[in-house]
Design a protein around this motif. Structure first.
Motif, PDB file in Angstrom:
ATOM      1  N   ASP A  15      -9.608 -11.233   3.032  1.00  0.00           N
ATOM      2  CA  ASP A  15      -9.298  -9.848   2.690  1.00  0.00           C
ATOM      3  C   ASP A  15      -8.270  -9.221   3.623  1.00  0.00           C
ATOM      4  O   ASP A  15      -7.476  -8.397   3.206  1.00  0.00           O
ATOM      5  CB  ASP A  15     -10.594  -9.020   2.718  1.00  0.00           C
ATOM      6  N   PHE A  16      -8.310  -9.616   4.913  1.00  0.00           N
ATOM      7  CA  PHE A  16      -7.401  -8.905   5.821  1.00  0.00           C
ATOM      8  C   PHE A  16      -5.942  -9.281   5.576  1.00  0.00           C
ATOM      9  O   PHE A  16      -5.038  -8.546   5.979  1.00  0.00           O
ATOM     10  CB  PHE A  16      -7.805  -9.100   7.291  1.00  0.00           C
TER      11      PHE A  16
ATOM     12  N   ARG B 282      -4.793  -9.515   2.495  1.00  0.00           N
ATOM     13  CA  ARG B 282      -4.451  -8.563   1.448  1.00  0.00           C
ATOM     14  C   ARG B 282      -4.182  -7.197   2.063  1.00  0.00           C
ATOM     15  O   ARG B 282      -3.264  -6.487   1.649  1.00  0.00           O
ATOM     16  CB  ARG B 282      -5.608  -8.470   0.447  1.00  0.00           C
ATOM     17  N   THR B 283      -4.966  -6.830   3.084  1.00  0.00           N
ATOM     18  CA  THR B 283      -4.724  -5.551   3.748  1.00  0.00           C
ATOM     19  C   THR B 283      -3.322  -5.515   4.337  1.00  0.00           C
ATOM     20  O   THR B 283      -2.602  -4.528   4.200  1.00  0.00           O
ATOM     21  CB  THR B 283      -5.748  -5.339   4.880  1.00  0.00           C
TER      22      THR B 283
ATOM     23  N   ARG C 167      -0.746  -7.137   3.438  1.00  0.00           N
ATOM     24  CA  ARG C 167       0.250  -7.005   2.367  1.00  0.00           C
ATOM     25  C   ARG C 167       0.251  -5.595   1.811  1.00  0.00           C
ATOM     26  O   ARG C 167       1.308  -5.050   1.480  1.00  0.00           O
ATOM     27  CB  ARG C 167      -0.056  -7.999   1.264  1.00  0.00           C
ATOM     28  N   ALA C 168      -0.949  -4.991   1.694  1.00  0.00           N
ATOM     29  CA  ALA C 168      -1.028  -3.637   1.169  1.00  0.00           C
ATOM     30  C   ALA C 168      -0.345  -2.653   2.103  1.00  0.00           C
ATOM     31  O   ALA C 168       0.111  -1.600   1.685  1.00  0.00           O
ATOM     32  CB  ALA C 168      -2.490  -3.245   0.965  1.00  0.00           C
ATOM     33  N   LYS C 169      -0.282  -2.997   3.401  1.00  0.00           N
ATOM     34  CA  LYS C 169       0.409  -2.124   4.352  1.00  0.00           C
ATOM     35  C   LYS C 169       1.916  -2.221   4.187  1.00  0.00           C
ATOM     36  O   LYS C 169       2.652  -1.398   4.710  1.00  0.00           O
ATOM     37  CB  LYS C 169       0.076  -2.549   5.787  1.00  0.00           C
ATOM     38  N   GLY C 170       2.362  -3.299   3.535  1.00  0.00           N
ATOM     39  CA  GLY C 170       3.797  -3.498   3.394  1.00  0.00           C
ATOM     40  C   GLY C 170       4.368  -4.409   4.468  1.00  0.00           C
ATOM     41  O   GLY C 170       5.570  -4.413   4.709  1.00  0.00           O
ATOM     42  N   VAL C 171       3.497  -5.190   5.125  1.00  0.00           N
ATOM     43  CA  VAL C 171       3.985  -6.131   6.136  1.00  0.00           C
ATOM     44  C   VAL C 171       4.843  -7.195   5.452  1.00  0.00           C
ATOM     45  O   VAL C 171       4.523  -7.657   4.360  1.00  0.00           O
ATOM     46  CB  VAL C 171       2.784  -6.787   6.850  1.00  0.00           C
ATOM     47  N   ARG C 172       5.951  -7.562   6.107  1.00  0.00           N
ATOM     48  CA  ARG C 172       6.836  -8.579   5.537  1.00  0.00           C
ATOM     49  C   ARG C 172       6.100  -9.911   5.415  1.00  0.00           C
ATOM     50  O   ARG C 172       5.275 -10.252   6.265  1.00  0.00           O
ATOM     51  CB  ARG C 172       8.060  -8.775   6.430  1.00  0.00           C
ATOM     52  N   GLU C 173       6.452 -10.679   4.397  1.00  0.00           N
ATOM     53  CA  GLU C 173       5.726 -11.909   4.121  1.00  0.00           C
ATOM     54  C   GLU C 173       5.782 -12.873   5.317  1.00  0.00           C
ATOM     55  O   GLU C 173       4.793 -13.516   5.657  1.00  0.00           O
ATOM     56  CB  GLU C 173       6.274 -12.572   2.856  1.00  0.00           C
TER      57      GLU C 173
ATOM     58  N   SER D 154       5.877 -12.169   8.379  1.00  0.00           N
ATOM     59  CA  SER D 154       4.959 -11.689   9.385  1.00  0.00           C
ATOM     60  C   SER D 154       3.513 -11.877   8.920  1.00  0.00           C
ATOM     61  O   SER D 154       2.628 -12.156   9.729  1.00  0.00           O
ATOM     62  CB  SER D 154       5.280 -10.222   9.646  1.00  0.00           C
TER      63      SER D 154
ATOM     64  N   LEU E 111      -1.127  -6.514  -5.904  1.00  0.00           N
ATOM     65  CA  LEU E 111      -1.962  -7.126  -4.873  1.00  0.00           C
ATOM     66  C   LEU E 111      -3.075  -7.992  -5.443  1.00  0.00           C
ATOM     67  O   LEU E 111      -3.918  -8.482  -4.707  1.00  0.00           O
ATOM     68  CB  LEU E 111      -2.570  -6.030  -3.987  1.00  0.00           C
TER      69      LEU E 111
ATOM     70  N   TYR F 199      10.052  -8.060  -5.533  1.00  0.00           N
ATOM     71  CA  TYR F 199       9.069  -8.038  -4.455  1.00  0.00           C
ATOM     72  C   TYR F 199       9.519  -7.166  -3.295  1.00  0.00           C
ATOM     73  O   TYR F 199       8.738  -6.399  -2.735  1.00  0.00           O
ATOM     74  CB  TYR F 199       8.787  -9.458  -3.965  1.00  0.00           C
TER      75      TYR F 199
ATOM     76  N   ARG G 287       7.353  -4.256  -1.652  1.00  0.00           N
ATOM     77  CA  ARG G 287       6.894  -4.302  -0.269  1.00  0.00           C
ATOM     78  C   ARG G 287       7.247  -3.018   0.470  1.00  0.00           C
ATOM     79  O   ARG G 287       6.448  -2.482   1.212  1.00  0.00           O
ATOM     80  CB  ARG G 287       7.498  -5.497   0.474  1.00  0.00           C
TER      81      ARG G 287
ATOM     82  N   ARG H 132       4.766  -0.384  -0.535  1.00  0.00           N
ATOM     83  CA  ARG H 132       3.367  -0.597  -0.164  1.00  0.00           C
ATOM     84  C   ARG H 132       3.084   0.062   1.187  1.00  0.00           C
ATOM     85  O   ARG H 132       3.801  -0.170   2.153  1.00  0.00           O
ATOM     86  CB  ARG H 132       3.073  -2.092  -0.016  1.00  0.00           C
TER      87      ARG H 132
ATOM     88  N   PHE I  59      -9.662  -0.093   1.504  1.00  0.00           N
ATOM     89  CA  PHE I  59     -10.514  -1.107   0.878  1.00  0.00           C
ATOM     90  C   PHE I  59     -11.961  -0.939   1.294  1.00  0.00           C
ATOM     91  O   PHE I  59     -12.288  -0.315   2.300  1.00  0.00           O
ATOM     92  CB  PHE I  59     -10.049  -2.498   1.258  1.00  0.00           C
TER      93      PHE I  59
ATOM     94  N   ALA J 277     -14.147  -7.059   6.871  1.00  0.00           N
ATOM     95  CA  ALA J 277     -13.385  -8.170   6.315  1.00  0.00           C
ATOM     96  C   ALA J 277     -11.931  -7.797   6.083  1.00  0.00           C
ATOM     97  O   ALA J 277     -11.066  -8.669   6.066  1.00  0.00           O
ATOM     98  CB  ALA J 277     -14.019  -8.625   4.994  1.00  0.00           C
ATOM     99  N   THR J 278     -11.652  -6.507   5.929  1.00  0.00           N
ATOM    100  CA  THR J 278     -10.290  -6.147   5.551  1.00  0.00           C
ATOM    101  C   THR J 278      -9.415  -5.788   6.745  1.00  0.00           C
ATOM    102  O   THR J 278      -8.211  -5.673   6.600  1.00  0.00           O
ATOM    103  CB  THR J 278     -10.273  -4.966   4.556  1.00  0.00           C
TER     104      THR J 278
ATOM    105  N   CYS K 287       6.225  -1.638  10.210  1.00  0.00           N
ATOM    106  CA  CYS K 287       6.814  -2.489   9.182  1.00  0.00           C
ATOM    107  C   CYS K 287       7.603  -1.660   8.169  1.00  0.00           C
ATOM    108  O   CYS K 287       8.180  -2.212   7.235  1.00  0.00           O
ATOM    109  CB  CYS K 287       5.758  -3.366   8.516  1.00  0.00           C
ATOM    110  N   HIS K 288       7.630  -0.339   8.378  1.00  0.00           N
ATOM    111  CA  HIS K 288       8.477   0.477   7.506  1.00  0.00           C
ATOM    112  C   HIS K 288       9.605   1.179   8.256  1.00  0.00           C
ATOM    113  O   HIS K 288      10.636   1.454   7.698  1.00  0.00           O
ATOM    114  CB  HIS K 288       7.619   1.497   6.756  1.00  0.00           C
TER     115      HIS K 288
END
Ligand code: SF4
Lengths: 315, 629
Positions: free
Chosen positions: A213-214, A216-217, A219-225, A227, B356, B381, B385, B388, B396, B401-402, B419-420
């Motif tokens: 899950d983390f 996905r978190t 990625r949801a934050k917008g971290v570059r792939e 990274s 996602l 993508y 990104r 996001r 979540f 876990a997240t 990251c932004h």
């Protein structure tokens, strides 16, 4: 942290004792009179008597063990009759050469193994993954001694890139480049199998982590792939990769014996093989205990590294 | 078993390994019957004949012995020794492991201590020590290699046995008065054997390699008899002048070990249930999009609008329609609740917005997600990104876990910003502390250096919210953010979200299964069932008079905020499996007012009143239905 290291060091003591017991028991399996076996062709009656005196060979097994152990604790590993010098001196000298070889191979297998595993996992089922998987399979299937021989044939004899064999002393008057020149091929040949194992494990550890899950978190934050893979996933995967690195250190340390034979590297592995063929039992005994003890200490270092990496481990 | 063989056959590489191994073993078996030259007869006149020379297909070695013949006899010997070592190691190791695992307690303790000691040795070193004691020779090398591998088997088998020894059928056998020996033989052993076989298939390659290695060092087979390793060892001195004498046995070892490894991998994969379900796939950076049919247009000026969104899971040849055409919209400052049972598709809907959904197996197969009028589903993508976390952020469920377990929450908060846009170290830290304060975490300066496992569940959930707020997003999608929390903390977190929405004009899409939560927070609510919206409207109106039979049942289940953890299972029956949706209304099987008409054809989401819509032909509060009853 210091307390944790101390705790781990203390916990190594029973393991070290266990190792010495196992080696002692294995050596006690040697048939016939121990003194004659140890001395071999040097077994004159005077020598036999002297050795019996020294090592308490007339005593019962348990007493003999303790005599041997207390000698070792005091730094007396016995004497090699064939080489006519103390076992510890010989082992230490040879161990340095092995350490250079195995250390380099260990760095190589860690860096390239992890990188290959991560790239493989990040491109799962893609071309890169398939190519790496195939190379890795080849790598873990090829006998290192055969690989070493083929490397000599191709890179030393045909292409003349590297010297065929041998090693220059580290602290000699030659430059480091001469050493590296001699080191390159044996270190690579030694690293290949371990690299394959590390790559495989890193790949599956990464795949395991990438579904968490983390990630996905992140990625949801917008971290570059990039990274996501190298920072988030790899960091978490390292927790399961590091123990495997510890095991691989044992593989390169002991697997060095083949490479040392092929490349005429003056390491402790070749010393052991020569000693076995010469039936130089005290040298074998001392060498094996010494290497195993070093490996135990190395594994403590691995545990400490693990605890630094993972804050969830109570130190 | 046949299932297993079929899986193995599907793995082409493993099949290749099996075939190669079969050929090698076949030739090893029939070697004595073949018209080969005597492998040990020397003929110094014909030394080092090259490959393909007359009378010696693979040439001759340094003593003029026929290499083909030596290769075949050597292969036979190497295989025999490798298999023997594997069988010995497996038998003894399994026996030790079963005894340790079955009896447990002190027996287990002592045995496993010993095993650990053996494992503390670097691998080959122990084999060298054993050969040193027993003396060089093939049999001794075999013993050494087997002995070195015993701990591996013992440890694996012990683990399995411990699991079995505590099972009911073993207890039952004990109560029936069976002896330990007969329980081990009749109950434990049959369950352990598959594990032994897997362990053997993965290690036998190593054992062949190691015995060859010992022979290579001159510690294994002794002249004139040669296995592959000693052939290679003897050929070493002529490596440069006559490389073929080395290449021939070396390639043979490589072929054998590679075939065994391929086969071993195939066996392992065939037995690993996770590979079958595709659960070991790595999710892509963004959900795969494969839209068929026209893309719906954006309507109105909503901030976020889902139009006919369809998301499916493609597992092998099955298709699960998790989201089957969902329309939703939120405006700034508005909170929309999306409610349904677990498996109704509400989380998948939420995750689809920013791509996602784990893919594979997820695929967005239709519809659109408009953010300020721009379609995100079709967006590349890199654009996704950049949005996001910056414009659309997620909160979540289950923050243990997240959140990343190995980074401090400060680092994770700073990263959400960095990251932004580039942010300095001290500025980042100050910002992180400020965010923690915003979500009312006491002692924020200290907490910022904590790891997630050091915080309580409620605190972690606040960190999750703080992270979502890091870039002042316009939309927050909260996926059951309060489920894991106890009632008081739950109420606090909800109040916090409500305040933030009012202060910052956030649009919130709030996913939950709890009507109490909806009542507290949401302006409007959409009820989801089997991947579709079945009812939608203002919260008050729906709470007072639910129109869809499913909604009313849902509400009956969870009367008030925090009334225990009663889940929706209280509705009789189960939601339909989304790969086999029935014709007509998906709720028909559980609906108490269902009629034949419900099972015929598509039921549209029809307007009920000005602001309400319902997908039902007999809505509960519909005057017509009431009259009929
Ligand atoms: S359409 Fe029919 S079956 Fe479906 S909820 Fe309405 S009444 Fe029940």
């Amino acid at each position: 942290m210091a307390g944790y290291i101390l705790k781990r060091l203390l916990s190594a003591i029973p393991v070290l004792i266990g190792i010495s017991v196992i080696v002692f028991l294995i050596m006690a399996m040697i048939p016939g009179d121990p003194a004659t076996a140890i001395l071999g062709s040097y077994a004159t009656p005077e020598n036999v008597a002297a050795l019996n005196e020294d090592l308490g060979l007339d005593e019962p097994l348990v007493t003999r063990y303790f005599i041997w152990l207390s000698n070792m604790v005091q730094g007396d590993f016995g004497r090699s009759f064939a080489l006519n010098r103390p076992v510890l001196d010989e082992v230490l000298e040879r161990f340095g050469a092995t350490l250079v070889l195995a250390g380099t191979a260990f760095v190589l297998c860690s860096v390239f193994g992890i990188a290959a595993g991560v790239i493989s996992a990040a491109n799962q089922y893609g071309f890169g993954d398939k190519a790496i998987t195939f190379v890795v399979l080849l790598g873990i299937s090829i006998p290192s001694f055969f690989l070493g021989m083929m490397m000599i044939l191709i890179f030393a004899v045909n292409l003349r890139w590297f010297p065929v064999s041998g090693m220059w002393p580290i602290f000699g008057d030659r430059t480091i480049w001469v050493l590296l020149d001699h080191l390159a091929m044996p270190a690579i040949a030694l690293a290949v199998v371990a690299t394959g194992v590390v790559a495989r494990l890193s790949r599956s550890a990464m795949l395991e982590v990438l579904r968490q899950d983390f990630i996905r978190t992140a990625r949801a934050k917008g971290v570059r792939e990039n990274s996501v893979i190298w920072r988030h996933a790899l960091r978490a995967a390292m927790v399961s990769i590091i123990p495997v690195l510890g095991i691989q250190a044992g593989f390169v340390l002991s697997g060095a014996v083949y490479i040392e034979m092929v490349f005429q590297w003056p390491g402790v592995g070749r010393m052991l093989v020569d000693a076995i063929l010469r039936r130089d039992i005290l040298l074998v005994q001392g060498g094996v205990v010494f290497i195993a003890a070093c490996y135990v200490l190395f594994n403590i270092a691995v545990d400490v590294a693990q605890s630094l990496l993972d804050p969830r481990i109570k130190t | 078993m046949s299932n297993f063989l079929r899986l193995l056959a599907r793995n082409k590489l493993a099949l290749g390994g099996l075939i190669v191994m079969g050929i090698v073993i076949f030739f090893a078996l029939i070697t004595p019957l073949l018209p080969l030259a005597d492998p040990n007869v020397t003929n110094t006149a014909d030394r080092f004949q090259p490959v393909f020379s007359e009378g010696a297909l693979l040439g001759t070695d340094h003593l003029g012995r026929d290499l083909l013949s030596r290769l075949m006899w050597g292969t036979r010997l190497s295989l025999a020794v490798g298999f023997a070592a594997a069988i010995i190691a497996a038998t003894i190791g399994a026996a030790i492991g079963i005894i340790a695992g079955y009896y447990g307690g002190r027996t287990d303790n002592i045995i496993m201590r010993g095993v650990d000691m053996l494992m503390a040795f670097p691998y080959i070193l122990l084999a060298l020590a054993i050969v040193a004691a027993l003396g060089p020779g093939l049999l001794n090398a075999l013993i050494a290699v087997a002995a070195v591998n015993i701990p591996f088997f013992a440890r694996n088998i012990r683990g399995i046995t411990v699991g079995i020894a505590n099972k009911e059928f073993v207890d039952a056998a004990r109560l029936a008065g069976k002896s330990d020996a007969s329980i081990i033989l009749s109950e434990v052993l049959p369950n352990v054997i598959p594990v032994i076989v897997i362990a053997m298939s993965t290690t036998i390659g190593w054992m062949i390699l190691e015995t060859a290695g010992l022979s290579f060092l001159g510690l294994g087979s002794q002249p004139p008899v040669a296995d592959l390793g000693s052939m290679l060892g003897e050929a070493r001195s002529a490596l440069i002048t006559n490389p073929h004498t080395s290449i021939v046995p070396g390639m043979m070892i490589l072929i054998i070990v590679m075939a065994i490894n391929l086969l071993g991998d195939g066996v392992r994969d065939a037995l690993d249930p996770r590979l079958k379900s595709g659960a070991l796939s790595r999710p892509m950076p963004a959900t795969r999009v494969d839209r068929k049919g026209p893309i719906p247009e954006a309507e109105g000026d909503d901030l976020l609008a889902l139009r006919g969104l369809e998301t499916q899971f493609h597992v092998k040849d099955r298709v699960y329609k998790a989201v089957g055409g969902v329309d939703l919209n939120v405006r700034p400052g508005e909170c929309l609740g999306l409610i349904g049972e677990s498996g109704s598709g509400k989380s998948v809907t939420a995750l689809s917005v920013m791509g996602l959904v784990a893919s594979p197996p997820g695929v967005i197969t239709g519809g659109a997600v408009y953010f300020e009028g721009e379609d995100l589903v079709g967006a590349p993508y890199s654009k996704l990104r950049r949005m996001r976390g910056k414009r659309v952020a997620y909160i979540f469920q289950d923050p243990l876990a997240t959140l990343h377990p190995l980074y401090t929450i400060g680092d994770q908060l700073i990263e959400a910003v960095s990251c932004h846009r580039p942010i300095g170290k001290s500025e980042g830290r100050a910002h992180a502390v400020e965010l923690l304060r915003q979500v009312r975490i006491p002692n924020a300066e200290k907490r910022v250096d904590s790891y997630p496992h050091e915080l309580s569940g409620g605190m972690r959930q606040r960190v999750g919210i703080a992270m979502a707020l890091a870039n002042d997003p316009e939309v927050i999608i909260a996926d059951e953010p309060t489920t894991a929390l106890d009632v008081t903390v739950q109420a606090q977190v909800l109040t916090l979200l409500d305040d933030l929405r009012r202060e910052k004009g956030l649009a919130i899409l709030f996913i939950t299964h709890d009507f109490g939560v909806v009542a507290q927070l949401c302006d409007r609510v959409a009820v989801m069932y089997a991947g579709r919206i079945v009812e939608q409207g203002p919260t008050d109106a729906i709470l007072n008079a639910p129109a869809h039979p499913y909604t009313s049942k849902l509400m009956a289940c969870v009367p008030e905020l925090g009334e225990g953890r009663r889940r929706l299972e209280a509705i009789p029956g189960l939601p339909p499996v989304v790969d086999k949706l029935p014709d007509g209304c998906a709720f028909a099987d559980r609906c108490h007012v269902a009629t034949d008409a419900c099972r015929r054809g598509e039921i549209p989401l029809d307007p009920l009143s000005d602001k309400r819509r319902v997908r039902c032909i007999h809505p509960v509060s519909d005057p017509a239905t009431e009259a009929a009853q």
